[in-house]
Design a protein around this motif. Structure first.
Motif, short mmCIF file in Angstrom:
data_model
loop_
_atom_site.label_atom_id
_atom_site.label_comp_id
_atom_site.label_asym_id
_atom_site.label_seq_id
_atom_site.Cartn_x
_atom_site.Cartn_y
_atom_site.Cartn_z
N HIS A 125 0.83 -1.21 0.00
CA HIS A 125 0.00 0.00 0.00
C HIS A 125 0.87 1.26 0.00
N PHE A 126 1.91 1.25 0.81
CA PHE A 126 2.78 2.42 0.96
C PHE A 126 3.45 2.77 -0.37
N LEU A 127 3.95 1.77 -1.09
CA LEU A 127 4.69 2.01 -2.32
C LEU A 127 3.79 2.23 -3.53
N LEU A 128 2.66 1.55 -3.56
CA LEU A 128 1.76 1.69 -4.70
C LEU A 128 1.05 3.03 -4.70
N GLY A 129 0.77 3.55 -3.50
CA GLY A 129 0.21 4.89 -3.40
C GLY A 129 -1.13 5.06 -4.09
N ASP A 130 -1.94 3.97 -4.18
CA ASP A 130 -3.23 4.09 -4.86
C ASP A 130 -4.37 4.39 -3.89
N HIS A 131 -4.03 4.96 -2.74
CA HIS A 131 -5.04 5.38 -1.77
C HIS A 131 -4.51 6.61 -1.04
N HIS A 132 -5.36 7.26 -0.28
CA HIS A 132 -4.95 8.45 0.46
C HIS A 132 -5.19 8.23 1.95
N GLY A 133 -4.25 8.68 2.76
CA GLY A 133 -4.43 8.57 4.20
C GLY A 133 -4.00 7.23 4.76
N ASP A 134 -4.34 7.03 6.03
CA ASP A 134 -3.96 5.80 6.72
C ASP A 134 -4.79 4.62 6.21
N ARG A 135 -4.35 3.42 6.57
CA ARG A 135 -5.00 2.20 6.07
C ARG A 135 -5.18 1.20 7.21
N GLN A 136 -6.35 0.58 7.27
CA GLN A 136 -6.62 -0.51 8.20
C GLN A 136 -7.10 -1.70 7.36
N CYS A 137 -6.45 -2.83 7.48
CA CYS A 137 -6.78 -3.98 6.63
C CYS A 137 -7.26 -5.17 7.46
N THR A 138 -8.37 -5.74 7.05
CA THR A 138 -8.96 -6.88 7.74
C THR A 138 -8.32 -8.18 7.27
N HIS A 139 -8.68 -9.27 7.94
CA HIS A 139 -8.21 -10.59 7.51
C HIS A 139 -8.67 -10.87 6.07
N ARG A 140 -9.89 -10.46 5.74
CA ARG A 140 -10.39 -10.66 4.37
C ARG A 140 -9.57 -9.86 3.37
N ASP A 141 -9.18 -8.65 3.73
CA ASP A 141 -8.36 -7.83 2.83
C ASP A 141 -7.04 -8.53 2.52
N LEU A 142 -6.46 -9.20 3.51
CA LEU A 142 -5.16 -9.84 3.32
C LEU A 142 -5.25 -11.13 2.50
N ALA A 143 -6.47 -11.49 2.09
CA ALA A 143 -6.64 -12.65 1.21
C ALA A 143 -7.37 -12.27 -0.07
N GLU A 144 -7.60 -10.98 -0.29
CA GLU A 144 -8.41 -10.52 -1.43
C GLU A 144 -7.72 -10.76 -2.76
N ASN A 145 -8.48 -11.30 -3.73
CA ASN A 145 -7.93 -11.48 -5.07
C ASN A 145 -8.88 -10.98 -6.16
N ARG A 146 -9.93 -10.28 -5.73
CA ARG A 146 -10.89 -9.72 -6.70
C ARG A 146 -10.54 -8.27 -7.00
N ARG A 147 -11.14 -7.77 -8.10
CA ARG A 147 -10.86 -6.39 -8.50
C ARG A 147 -12.12 -5.68 -8.99
N ASP A 148 -13.28 -6.13 -8.51
CA ASP A 148 -14.54 -5.58 -9.01
C ASP A 148 -14.95 -4.28 -8.34
N THR A 149 -14.25 -3.87 -7.28
CA THR A 149 -14.46 -2.56 -6.67
C THR A 149 -13.10 -1.91 -6.47
N THR A 150 -13.10 -0.63 -6.26
CA THR A 150 -11.83 0.08 -6.04
C THR A 150 -11.09 -0.47 -4.83
N HIS A 151 -11.83 -0.68 -3.73
CA HIS A 151 -11.20 -1.20 -2.50
C HIS A 151 -10.60 -2.58 -2.73
N ARG A 152 -11.35 -3.46 -3.35
CA ARG A 152 -10.85 -4.81 -3.58
C ARG A 152 -9.64 -4.81 -4.50
N LYS A 153 -9.66 -3.95 -5.52
CA LYS A 153 -8.52 -3.87 -6.42
C LYS A 153 -7.27 -3.40 -5.69
#
Length: 291
Positions: free
Chosen positions: A92-120
């Motif tokens: 997240h830090f290097l890709l810079g495709d979001h703004h501000g701080d980030r909190q990631c859930t267990h589901r986020d750490l296994a996400e492989n879909r790209r159908d929404t901005t967050h999931r991508k």
């Protein structure tokens, strides 16, 4: 300590793959497990800290003034999952495709879909994390060195790269050219799978009971390939020939089972070609035309 030469090479990289390629040029020699915290400090992560696991096992705090960051992870998180959480937030830090701080859930750490901005965004961070902890050229050479495919290889991969079994399975499934799938089960119940890109769609659903033969498997049983009924595992379209399916199962005393499903792609192609040839060469009988 920040590596300015590395940061210069990373400038302008917009995808996980270009970032990883640039980082690998600075450290081409295999050295495992990868020191993920050292990499993070080289590119601007100032510190690491523990946090309460409130459903978000990792987080990223960014200082926009200094362009630095702090990566947090849940207290008590096992070392392999902590390493992955750090690598994910570094993505997240290097890709810079979001703004501000980030909190990631267990589901986020296994996400492989790209159908929404967050999931991508989460999927991109996961691709970066997997590639950083298990660089493709090193990983591919290591897997080749293990020899013929085996359900036991996953534990060897996880130990070599300091990752969890499911993270190792995801990386293996993503890079392999074989038709295979890693399945995880607990107490006789199927939980989730990591299929390769070419593997057929699975028919078994999370929460389903395993076939009787696997329910009877014991930790002390010899691990060997055995034929499997495709109808127990994969979706076979009506009118299609089901592929020949083989499996290995590794059972543990705590009720955990790791299952490897495999299809011989070359054998399936030959069978399809022979069936097509037989259908073409078979004489066709019909009603004689009337005079």
């Amino acid at each position: 300590m920040i590596d300015k030469a590395l940061l210069n090479d990373l400038a302008g990289c917009e995808s996980p793959e270009t970032l990883l390629a640039a980082m690998l040029r600075h450290h081409p020699e295999p050295r495992t497990p990868v020191d993920v915290e050292a990499w993070a400090r080289k590119v601007g992560i100032a510190d690491f800290g523990e946090r309460d696991d409130d459903g978000a096992p990792s987080g990223l705090i960014i200082d926009p003034v200094t362009n630095s960051g702090i990566i947090e992870f849940a207290a008590g998180l096992p070392a392999p999952r902590r390493r992955y959480a750090i690598a994910h937030q570094l993505g997240h830090f290097l890709l810079g495709d979001h703004h501000g701080d980030r909190q990631c859930t267990h589901r986020d750490l296994a996400e492989n879909r790209r159908d929404t901005t967050h999931r991508k965004q989460e999927m991109r961070a996961n691709r970066f994390a997997a590639g950083l902890l298990m660089p493709k050229p090193w990983f591919s050479d290591f897997v080749v060195g293990l020899g013929k495919q085996s359900v036991l290889h996953l534990a060897a991969i996880a130990a070599e790269y300091g990752v969890s079994l499911d993270v190792a399975a995801t990386r293996y499934a993503d890079l392999t050219q074989t038709m295979g799938a890693w399945l995880f089960a607990k107490d006789g119940t199927f939980r989730y799978a990591r299929p390769s890109r070419s593997f057929p769609d699975l028919a078994i659903q999370a929460g389903a009971a395993l076939p009787a033969a696997l329910l009877a498997a014991k930790p002390e049983d010899r691990i060997a390939w055995a034929p499997a009924d495709p109808r127990d595992w994969i979706a076979v379209p009506r009118g299609s020939r089901p592929p020949k399916l083989a499996l290995q199962v590794h059972s543990k005393a705590n009720g955990f089972q790791l299952i490897l499903l495999s299809i011989n792609a070359a054998a399936e192609r030959r069978a399809d070609e022979e069936a097509e040839k037989a259908a073409t060469e078979s004489p066709k009988f019909g009603r004689r035309p009337s005079r």
